[in-house]
Design a protein around this motif. Structure first.
Motif, PDB file in Angstrom:
ATOM      1  N   LYS A   1     -15.534   6.774  -7.653  1.00 38.76           N
ATOM      2  CA  LYS A   1     -16.953   7.054  -7.455  1.00 38.76           C
ATOM      3  C   LYS A   1     -17.728   5.776  -7.138  1.00 38.76           C
TER       4      LYS A   1
ATOM      5  N   ASP B   1     -10.602   5.841  -4.158  1.00 40.68           N
ATOM      6  CA  ASP B   1     -10.571   5.105  -2.898  1.00 40.68           C
ATOM      7  C   ASP B   1      -9.795   3.802  -3.098  1.00 40.68           C
TER       8      ASP B   1
ATOM      9  N   SER C   1       0.817  -1.213   0.000  1.00 38.42           N
ATOM     10  CA  SER C   1       0.000   0.000   0.000  1.00 38.42           C
ATOM     11  C   SER C   1       0.855   1.270   0.000  1.00 38.42           C
TER      12      SER C   1
ATOM     13  N   VAL D   1     -10.116  11.860  -7.350  1.00 39.99           N
ATOM     14  CA  VAL D   1     -10.002  11.230  -6.036  1.00 39.99           C
ATOM     15  C   VAL D   1     -10.448   9.780  -6.164  1.00 39.99           C
TER      16      VAL D   1
ATOM     17  N   GLY E   1      -8.388   9.071  -1.643  1.00 43.58           N
ATOM     18  CA  GLY E   1      -9.429   9.520  -0.731  1.00 43.58           C
ATOM     19  C   GLY E   1      -9.535   8.618   0.487  1.00 43.58           C
ATOM     20  N   ASP E   2     -10.557   7.776   0.538  1.00 47.97           N
ATOM     21  CA  ASP E   2     -10.764   6.872   1.668  1.00 47.97           C
ATOM     22  C   ASP E   2      -9.896   5.627   1.511  1.00 47.97           C
ATOM     23  N   THR E   3      -9.468   5.108   2.652  1.00 53.36           N
ATOM     24  CA  THR E   3      -8.729   3.844   2.709  1.00 53.36           C
ATOM     25  C   THR E   3      -9.627   2.813   3.378  1.00 53.36           C
ATOM     26  N   ILE E   4     -10.035   1.801   2.643  1.00 51.47           N
ATOM     27  CA  ILE E   4     -10.972   0.791   3.113  1.00 51.47           C
ATOM     28  C   ILE E   4     -10.202  -0.497   3.366  1.00 51.47           C
TER      29      ILE E   4
END
Length: 363
Positions: free
Chosen positions: A155, A172, A121, A170, A136-139
């Motif tokens: 998206k 994720d 990562s 952006v 953006g978000d890290t899941i």
């Protein structure tokens, strides 16, 4: 010979040749002026900061051609705004000259999504930022690939590597958080191989060895045995071996019993349980060591013979008659009979202590 040069016929031919040459030169320049529209120049209009539609209309009215090129996107200007013109406004060009227009595009140029699937990562984030994409978000999602990138979402939709996205988009990132522990093994006996694969994948396990009874690879064969057994507990990502056949499990009892003898361990409960007894702890007996005799205290050794004589004279009582004074031992008592009885012992002690003759104990 000189007379022949000044002949009128030679002079006439020379004049004709010069006239033909001058005429050809004049005709050439006239043709160039006509072809290049010499003296018919058009000034370049000022179309900077206008929209590309307005700029094209002005150039068409002026009789000039144009070439539109998208410039580097700059958010400070409007989309499709003319930023640069070449030649510069005010320059005079021929009719039909192509004017180059640098136009601000509608948005950032598209970039390709880098191939960072199954990569660490930290390196994946660095690579995404290098191409112009923002994370953006890290899941985090359970997976045996801990700290590896599993998917990239734009998206809410997963995108594949080399997909073109607008610059500075952006995205994720889905990262593996490590395998889950203590997952129950599903029961796939009686299902087809294709159905078993789907069930195993949903349970977050992997399909290992698939052995077909007839040696084929038909996905419609029925599973009649599995290892590990249904109900066992394993970690996510463990492999499940499958045995498939076109016959039903009821028709393969003998084969199942044979596999059970290999992959299933039976515990014989008919045997009596083993009893364990504890041995008594015995403390070891220790014997007391024999008493150690106290060392004899010795009197200081006299330094000279003179001191020894003076000490004998001062401590020994003189006896009657002409008998010489003899020192008494420490073992003698005040009674005369007891002293006479202990004389042999004193003599023996003196003999034993002969090497220590200089040592005298005075009562």
């Amino acid at each position: 010979m000189l007379k022949s040069l000044f002949n009128w016929k030679v002079l006439l031919n020379l004049v004709v040749a010069i006239g033909v040459f001058v005429g050809l030169v004049w005709l050439t320049f006239r043709w160039l002026e006509y072809h290049t529209n010499h003296g018919q120049e058009i000034p370049v209009p000022n179309i900077v900061n206008k929209s590309v539609q307005e700029a094209i209309k002005i150039l068409d009215d002026s009789g000039l051609d144009y070439e539109v090129d998208s410039f580097k996107y700059d958010p400070k200007y409007r989309p499709f705004q003319v930023l640069q013109v070449y030649p510069a406004p005010g320059s005079r060009v021929k009719d039909g000259r192509a004017i180059q227009l640098k136009v601000n595009p509608r948005t950032w140029a598209r970039v390709e999504v880098p191939d960072v699937i199954n990569k660490y990562s930290g390196l994946a984030f660095q690579r995404l930022e290098q191409v112009g994409l923002k994370v953006g978000d890290t899941i985090f999602e359970p997976s045996i690939q801990k700290d590896a990138v599993l998917r990239i979402l734009y998206k809410g939709t997963a995108v594949k590597p080399k997909t073109k996205l607008p610059r500075f988009s952006v995205v994720d990132v889905v990262i593996g958080s490590g395998p889950l522990r203590n997952i129950t093994i599903p029961n796939v006996v009686g299902l087809t191989v294709k159905e078993a694969r789907a069930v195993i994948a949903r349970s977050m396990f992997e399909v290992g060895l698939v052995e077909h009874e007839d040696g084929s690879k038909d996905e419609s064969d029925i599973i009649y045995y599995q290892d590990p057994a249904a109900g066992d507990v394993r970690d996510q990502g463990m492999q499940m071996d499958l045995w498939a056949s076109k016959r039903t499990p009821a028709e393969l009892r003998a084969k199942i019993e044979e596999l059970n003898s290999i992959y299933r361990m039976k515990v014989d409960t008919a045997l009596p349980p083993i009893q364990y007894q504890e041995m008594p702890v015995q403390e070891p007996a220790y014997e007391a060591p024999p008493p150690v005799a106290a060392p004899k205290r010795e009197s200081p050794k006299p330094s000279t013979d003179v001191q020894k004589t003076d000490a004998q004279k001062s401590s020994v009582k003189p006896s009657s008659g002409t008998e010489s004074a003899k020192p008494k031992t420490t073992g003698t008592s005040t009674s005369g009979n007891t002293a006479s009885a202990n004389k042999p012992a004193a003599t023996t002690q003196k003999t034993a202590e002969k090497p220590k003759a200089k040592k005298i104990v005075v009562e």
